[in-house]
Design a protein around this motif. Structure first.
Motif, short mmCIF file in Angstrom:
data_model
loop_
_atom_site.label_atom_id
_atom_site.label_comp_id
_atom_site.label_asym_id
_atom_site.label_seq_id
_atom_site.Cartn_x
_atom_site.Cartn_y
_atom_site.Cartn_z
N UNK A 54 0.85 -1.20 0.00
CA UNK A 54 0.00 0.00 0.00
C UNK A 54 0.88 1.25 0.00
N UNK A 55 1.78 1.33 -0.97
CA UNK A 55 2.82 2.35 -0.97
C UNK A 55 2.35 3.76 -1.29
N UNK A 56 1.16 3.90 -1.89
CA UNK A 56 0.72 5.24 -2.24
C UNK A 56 1.68 5.88 -3.22
N UNK A 57 2.14 7.10 -2.90
CA UNK A 57 3.07 7.79 -3.79
C UNK A 57 4.53 7.49 -3.47
N UNK A 58 4.76 6.40 -2.75
CA UNK A 58 6.12 5.94 -2.51
C UNK A 58 6.82 6.56 -1.33
N UNK A 59 6.07 7.17 -0.43
CA UNK A 59 6.69 7.92 0.65
C UNK A 59 7.51 7.01 1.59
N UNK A 77 -1.67 -0.33 -5.80
CA UNK A 77 -2.75 -0.73 -6.70
C UNK A 77 -3.17 0.38 -7.66
N UNK A 78 -3.23 1.61 -7.18
CA UNK A 78 -3.75 2.72 -7.98
C UNK A 78 -2.68 3.22 -8.97
N UNK A 79 -3.04 3.21 -10.24
CA UNK A 79 -2.07 3.54 -11.29
C UNK A 79 -1.52 4.95 -11.15
N UNK A 80 -2.37 5.89 -10.80
CA UNK A 80 -1.90 7.29 -10.69
C UNK A 80 -0.86 7.42 -9.56
N UNK A 81 -1.11 6.78 -8.43
CA UNK A 81 -0.16 6.86 -7.32
C UNK A 81 1.13 6.11 -7.66
N UNK A 99 12.20 -0.29 -6.24
CA UNK A 99 11.41 -0.74 -7.38
C UNK A 99 9.94 -0.67 -6.99
N UNK A 100 9.12 -0.11 -7.85
CA UNK A 100 7.68 -0.07 -7.61
C UNK A 100 6.98 -1.11 -8.47
N UNK A 101 5.99 -1.78 -7.87
CA UNK A 101 5.14 -2.73 -8.60
C UNK A 101 3.71 -2.20 -8.61
N UNK A 102 3.12 -2.10 -9.80
CA UNK A 102 1.72 -1.70 -9.93
C UNK A 102 0.90 -2.98 -9.85
N UNK A 103 0.44 -3.31 -8.64
CA UNK A 103 -0.18 -4.62 -8.45
C UNK A 103 -1.08 -4.61 -7.22
N UNK A 104 -1.86 -5.68 -7.10
CA UNK A 104 -2.76 -5.89 -5.97
C UNK A 104 -1.99 -6.62 -4.88
N UNK A 105 -2.05 -6.11 -3.66
CA UNK A 105 -1.36 -6.74 -2.53
C UNK A 105 -1.75 -8.21 -2.40
N UNK A 106 -3.00 -8.52 -2.69
CA UNK A 106 -3.49 -9.90 -2.53
C UNK A 106 -2.89 -10.84 -3.57
N UNK A 107 -2.37 -10.31 -4.67
CA UNK A 107 -1.87 -11.14 -5.76
C UNK A 107 -0.36 -11.09 -5.94
N UNK A 148 -11.90 -1.37 0.77
CA UNK A 148 -12.68 -1.73 -0.41
C UNK A 148 -11.96 -2.82 -1.20
N UNK A 149 -10.67 -2.64 -1.42
CA UNK A 149 -9.88 -3.62 -2.17
C UNK A 149 -8.98 -4.46 -1.27
#
Length: 247
Positions: A54-59, A77-81, A99-107, A148-149
């Motif tokens: 749940x990194x958000x904007x990588x802070x 998860x959110x592409x914009x963040x 390294x950032x991964x655009x992915x669902x924590x559950x997967x 929610x997710x």
């Protein structure tokens, strides 16, 4: 700079770390919770792998990069963040470490590696999906703040699957979910070892909970001294000021 920022984004300082981060008031701006978690967690100084869920904007990855040379992976998860985080990492020349991964924590666990990580941090959504009164009408904030997710239990389960035996997981949450997080950690073999409650000021109820556990650790929970954010005069306390601005 024009190519770096989009829409209403701005480039803010992470003062104590001499880094910069891309933020947007309409999409995401980090809070004190993330700063405190990044300072609270124990991390290896040199080698190892750290995962921030749940990194958000990588802070949190950015904050952690100032404390360790270990490899850091952020999951958002959110592409914009995710995009904001990637641009901040590039701006700070930290692509070799973060390294950032655009992915669902559950997967994401099989992609990173089951039981391959030394440390997992997570600033999960705080509010239950049905807590309508707390919901923000902004979709980005709603996803970041509400289950929610991703539920608390799902976040703890993901952390447990990522961690090696003896690895550490650290979470920040609301004190009202203290029993829930303890139960989830023990259910998934993360023994709670350190807890700290954060208070707005003396005389007020705690509003932030920090907790760290060890995968297959022995029972021995330490309650750390309380941390107060503001003085009676409304200024940051010495402890919080040092966290935010350095010595």
């Amino acid at each position: 700079m024009q190519n770096l920022l989009k829409d209403d984004e701005r480039l803010d300082y992470l003062l104590a770390e001499s880094l910069r981060i891309i933020q947007s008031p309409s999409v995401f701006s980090f809070s004190l919770d993330a700063v405190l978690l990044a300072k609270f967690v124990n991390v290896p100084h040199h080698k190892g792998t750290i995962v921030d869920l749940c990194s958000g904007n990588g802070v949190i990855p950015l904050f952690l990069s100032a404390r360790t040379n270990a490899k850091i992976i952020g999951v958002e998860l959110q592409e914009r963040l995710f995009d904001m985080a990637e641009r901040s990492i590039t701006y700070n020349n930290l692509q070799h470490q973060i390294t950032m991964l655009h992915d669902d924590v559950k997967q994401v666990t099989p992609k990173i590696g089951i039981e391959q990580c030394d440390v997992v941090t997570c600033n999960p959504p705080y509010f239950l999906a049905h807590e309508q009164s707390e919901k923000n009408t902004n979709e980005h904030y709603t996803i970041a703040r509400h289950e929610i997710h991703l539920t608390l239990e799902e976040a703890v389960y993901a952390a447990s699957r990522l961690l090696k035996q003896g690895g550490k997981a650290a979470f920040v949450h609301r004190p009202g979910r203290f029993v829930d997080i303890i139960a989830a950690m023990r259910k998934y073999n993360i023994e709670p070892k350190r807890v700290q409650f954060i208070y707005p000021k003396e005389g007020k109820e705690a509003n932030i909970l920090l907790i760290e556990g060890i995968k297959y650790g022995k029972p021995d929970l330490k309650i750390l001294p309380p941390l107060y954010v503001y003085t009676k005069e409304g200024e940051y306390t010495k402890e919080v000021s040092e966290i935010l601005y350095g010595e």
